[in-house]
Write a protein that holds these residues in place. Structure first.
Motif, short mmCIF file in Angstrom:
data_model
loop_
_atom_site.label_atom_id
_atom_site.label_comp_id
_atom_site.label_asym_id
_atom_site.label_seq_id
_atom_site.Cartn_x
_atom_site.Cartn_y
_atom_site.Cartn_z
N GLY A 176 47.27 15.02 41.85
CA GLY A 176 47.26 16.47 42.02
C GLY A 176 47.17 16.81 43.50
N THR A 209 49.17 17.81 45.60
CA THR A 209 49.90 18.99 46.12
C THR A 209 49.30 20.28 45.58
OG1 THR A 209 51.43 18.91 44.24
CG2 THR A 209 52.09 17.71 46.23
N GLY A 210 48.26 20.18 44.77
CA GLY A 210 47.71 21.36 44.08
C GLY A 210 46.87 22.25 44.98
N ASP A 211 46.42 23.32 44.40
CA ASP A 211 45.63 24.33 45.12
C ASP A 211 44.33 23.73 45.67
OD1 ASP A 211 44.81 27.18 45.67
OD2 ASP A 211 43.25 26.61 44.24
N LEU A 212 43.63 22.98 44.84
CA LEU A 212 42.35 22.42 45.28
C LEU A 212 42.55 21.42 46.42
CD1 LEU A 212 39.27 22.39 44.59
CD2 LEU A 212 39.74 20.32 43.29
N ARG A 260 43.36 23.44 49.59
CA ARG A 260 42.29 24.29 50.13
C ARG A 260 41.04 23.50 50.52
NH1 ARG A 260 39.68 27.84 47.47
NH2 ARG A 260 40.29 27.03 45.44
N ALA A 314 51.50 13.24 42.92
CA ALA A 314 51.68 14.43 42.06
C ALA A 314 53.10 14.44 41.54
CB ALA A 314 51.34 15.69 42.84
N ARG A 315 53.42 15.53 40.86
CA ARG A 315 54.70 15.58 40.16
C ARG A 315 55.89 15.84 41.09
NH1 ARG A 315 54.10 19.25 34.98
NH2 ARG A 315 53.25 20.50 36.65
N ILE A 372 54.51 10.81 41.02
CA ILE A 372 54.22 10.11 39.77
C ILE A 372 54.27 11.09 38.60
CG2 ILE A 372 52.72 8.20 40.60
CD1 ILE A 372 50.67 10.55 39.12
N ALA A 401 52.17 11.63 35.36
CA ALA A 401 50.92 11.20 34.72
C ALA A 401 51.13 10.82 33.26
CB ALA A 401 49.87 12.31 34.82
N SER A 424 42.42 15.30 40.68
CA SER A 424 42.43 16.75 40.91
C SER A 424 43.57 17.36 40.10
CB SER A 424 42.58 17.03 42.41
OG SER A 424 42.59 18.42 42.62
N VAL A 425 43.49 17.14 38.81
CA VAL A 425 44.52 17.61 37.88
C VAL A 425 43.81 18.19 36.66
CG1 VAL A 425 46.25 15.88 38.53
CG2 VAL A 425 44.55 15.34 36.78
N LEU A 458 44.91 15.55 31.59
CA LEU A 458 45.62 14.38 32.13
C LEU A 458 44.70 13.22 32.48
CD1 LEU A 458 48.18 16.13 34.57
CD2 LEU A 458 48.60 15.27 32.26
N GLU A 463 37.27 16.32 38.38
CA GLU A 463 36.97 17.72 38.70
C GLU A 463 36.43 18.46 37.49
OE1 GLU A 463 36.70 20.09 40.72
OE2 GLU A 463 37.00 18.92 42.53
N LYS A 464 35.82 19.56 37.76
CA LYS A 464 35.39 20.44 36.67
C LYS A 464 36.60 21.23 36.17
CE LYS A 464 34.34 24.87 38.48
NZ LYS A 464 33.52 26.03 38.44
N PRO A 465 36.64 21.83 35.03
CA PRO A 465 35.54 21.86 34.08
C PRO A 465 35.46 20.55 33.30
CG PRO A 465 37.40 23.07 33.21
CD PRO A 465 37.79 22.62 34.57
P1 NAD Z 1 47.10 23.09 40.49
O1 NAD Z 1 47.78 23.60 39.27
O2 NAD Z 1 47.21 23.89 41.74
O3 NAD Z 1 47.65 21.63 40.82
C1 NAD Z 1 47.88 20.69 39.83
C2 NAD Z 1 48.35 19.39 40.44
O4 NAD Z 1 48.55 18.45 39.38
C3 NAD Z 1 49.68 19.48 41.18
O5 NAD Z 1 49.60 18.63 42.31
C4 NAD Z 1 50.67 18.91 40.18
O6 NAD Z 1 51.81 18.29 40.78
C5 NAD Z 1 49.83 17.87 39.49
N1 NAD Z 1 50.32 17.58 38.15
C6 NAD Z 1 50.40 18.41 37.09
N2 NAD Z 1 50.94 17.78 36.02
C7 NAD Z 1 51.21 16.52 36.42
C8 NAD Z 1 51.78 15.38 35.79
N3 NAD Z 1 52.18 15.40 34.50
N4 NAD Z 1 51.90 14.26 36.51
C9 NAD Z 1 51.48 14.22 37.79
N5 NAD Z 1 50.94 15.24 38.43
C10 NAD Z 1 50.82 16.39 37.77
O7 NAD Z 1 45.59 22.85 40.09
P2 NAD Z 1 44.29 22.92 41.02
O8 NAD Z 1 43.88 24.34 41.13
O9 NAD Z 1 44.53 22.16 42.28
O10 NAD Z 1 43.19 22.21 40.12
C11 NAD Z 1 43.14 20.80 39.92
C12 NAD Z 1 41.88 20.47 39.13
O11 NAD Z 1 40.75 20.87 39.86
C13 NAD Z 1 41.78 21.17 37.78
O12 NAD Z 1 41.11 20.32 36.88
C14 NAD Z 1 40.89 22.37 38.08
O13 NAD Z 1 40.18 22.78 36.95
C15 NAD Z 1 39.96 21.76 39.10
N6 NAD Z 1 39.34 22.74 40.00
C16 NAD Z 1 40.10 23.53 40.80
C17 NAD Z 1 39.49 24.42 41.66
C18 NAD Z 1 40.30 25.28 42.56
O14 NAD Z 1 39.69 26.04 43.33
N7 NAD Z 1 41.61 25.22 42.56
C19 NAD Z 1 38.09 24.53 41.70
C20 NAD Z 1 37.33 23.69 40.88
C21 NAD Z 1 37.97 22.80 40.04
#
Ligand code: NAD
Length: 478
Positions: free
Chosen positions: A12, A14-17, A20, A45-46, A88, A90, A114-115, A119, A142-144
């Protein structure tokens, strides 16, 4: 103190967490000289992307989320050189062999999940099937961590198939906050408080986590959760545990977590009349909760206040009142410990008398405030008045106290060091859900609707009653 070189894979990445918190956090530790340059950090990530693409993403994240005083071109370039990327799937086979070729077996190896929790199982399984993780690898989740006991047990089960408890780091970023750890220092490094830290001397405890933000923008996610799941089951439970637990024999992961677990197990079930749920109404030109949640009939609470009793020797008869909510008057987190009255007053005029209160402010402006009684100055005889012994930790520590690492930074470094003290153990999470589940099931079965409260207020009126009927009152949120 620098850690040994390590390999960290961020699923994950590339995701938001990751953008940031995780990447900026790692960068700041690198800037501070804690991360050796021969460490390897892989985003997985994807999205299809190469190493350079990922470095560009990381550079943008650093530009946006790291303050200018820590952004140094040479340091950023050196940090980016530790980064790489593997695309990758997942749930499939794509990318896993490539990932295997990128991580070393002879260094500390950590995998940050961080997904979405759905997953976790797929990733854990593939790390093993492709012989990427070993008995010394660590995983960070990560939570939840579940939305009830059954789902938390299922997650624990999925992870336990491939990793033992000593390898699993369940992040509750709240525990990584400097201020929260300070609760342990205040309690257990001072002789002053601990002898009084019991029902005999403490009338009640108030724990407040008030937020000004609404759920606008993440209403769809929040609506499935609500304040009880999103805040009480995890963050506030941790605060309650740190205040209520017995002294651990050592500041050691299992010693601390054992004591927290005992507190959770000693919590009484909460009666329906000891809970007030609220939902903010439209105001300040902004939509109310129902507009943000998009579900016009949502019964999810954006506020909750509850009275919690702990049935053990130390706390029997001393309630803990917890409240948390969105879109409130001010952003503040504090723990207020109200002491009992002296057993006998020697003063005729006790009009000015107030209880001693120890307030531990977590934010803003971390510090402590002890309300003490003194004589009102002047010729009016022995009249009493209350004054604050107020201290801001940052002021007391001067410059040194100002540069506090973010919770994620600290926790990631703890993973690399192999210190689980600030991470929740599986049995702890399950015990918290075991206490939370019947409360939520109760209001769901009854179809309880949350009370409306004005945006920018202190919460629903009914919450005042929760304390008034016990002859107590909430501290002001400001
Ligand atoms: P997001 O949706 O922004 O990012 C998801 C990431 O997962 C991306 O990098 C995506 O490419 C990857 N992904 C999704 N499906 C995939 C697959 N099949 N194979 C490979 N990679 C895959 O999510 P986020 O906000 O970064 O949150 C990630 C985790 O952290 C979650 O469990 C969320 O509950 C937790 N979390 C997030 C925050 C936050 O502030 N964003 C805070 C606390 C907890």
């Amino acid at each position: 103190i620098p850690v040994e070189p390590f390999d960290l894979v961020v699923f994950g990445g590339t995701g938001d967490l990751a953008q940031r918190k995780i990447i900026p956090g790692l960068y700041r530790r690198f800037w501070a000289g804690q991360i050796p340059a021969d460490s390897v950090i892989i985003g997985a990530a994807r999205s299809g992307m190469d190493d350079d693409g990922y470095r560009a993403l990381a550079r943008a994240a650093i530009d946006e989320f790291v303050t200018a005083d820590k952004r140094d071109v040479a340091v950023i370039d050196a940090f980016l050189a530790t980064l790489g990327y593997v695309a990758i799937d997942a749930k499939g086979t794509g990318g896993w062999d490539a990932l295997k070729g990128r991580v070393r077996k002879n260094v500390v190896q950590a995998f940050y999940f961080s997904v979405a929790p759905s997953l976790f199982g797929d990733i854990a399984e593939r790390l093993h099937a492709h012989d990427i993780a070993g008995p010394n690898s660590r995983i960070v989740v990560e939570k939840p961590f579940g939305r009830d006991l059954a789902s938390a047990q299922a997650l624990n089960g999925v992870l336990a198939k491939h990793f033992n408890e000593a390898q699993i780091y369940r992040i509750d970023h709240y525990l990584g906050k400097e201020t929260v750890q300070n609760l342990m220092a205040v309690r257990f490094a001072n002789m002053l408080f601990e002898p009084l830290w019991k029902a005999e001397y403490i009338d009640h405890v108030q724990i407040t986590v008030a937020e000004t933000v609404s759920v606008d923008g993440r209403g769809a996610y929040y609506d499935k959760s609500g304040a009880m799941r999103d805040m009480v089951q995890n963050h506030m439970m941790q605060l309650l545990c740190l205040i209520a637990m017995e002294p651990p024999y050592h500041f050691d992961p299992d010693a601390v977590r054992d004591e927290k677990l005992k507190v959770i197990r000693a919590l009484d079930p909460v009666k329906p009349e000891d809970i007030v749920r609220g939902q903010y109404l439209a105001g300040d030109g902004q939509g109310g909760y129902l507009a943000h949640a998009e579900n016009k009939d949502s019964k999810t609470e954006s506020y909750i206040a509850l009275k919690v009793n702990i049935s053990n020797w130390r706390w029997k008869g001393t309630p803990f009142y917890l409240r948390t909510g969105k879109h409130l008057r001010a952003r503040t987190s504090e723990i207020a410990i109200t002491f009992r009255a002296p057993p006998h007053s020697i003063f005729d005029d006790a009009d000015g008398w107030r209880e001693n209160v120890l307030v531990i402010r977590l934010q803003p402006n971390e510090g402590m405030n002890l309300m003490v009684m003194i004589k009102e100055p002047g010729p009016g005889g022995m009249r009493l008045t209350q004054v604050p012994l107020d201290m801001s930790f940052a002021e007391a520590l001067g410059e040194e106290g100002a540069d506090i690492p973010d919770a994620y930074e600290r926790l990631i470094m703890d993973v690399i060091r192999g210190n689980q003290t600030l991470f929740m153990r599986g049995d702890e999470v399950e015990a918290a859900w075991r206490w939370t589940d019947p409360i939520i099931q109760g209001w769901e079965a009854r179809g309880d609707k949350p009370k409306g409260y004005d945006a920018g207020s202190s919460g629903p009126e009914d919450a005042l009653m929760l304390m008034h009927r016990d002859g107590r009152r909430w501290r002001e949120i400001r």
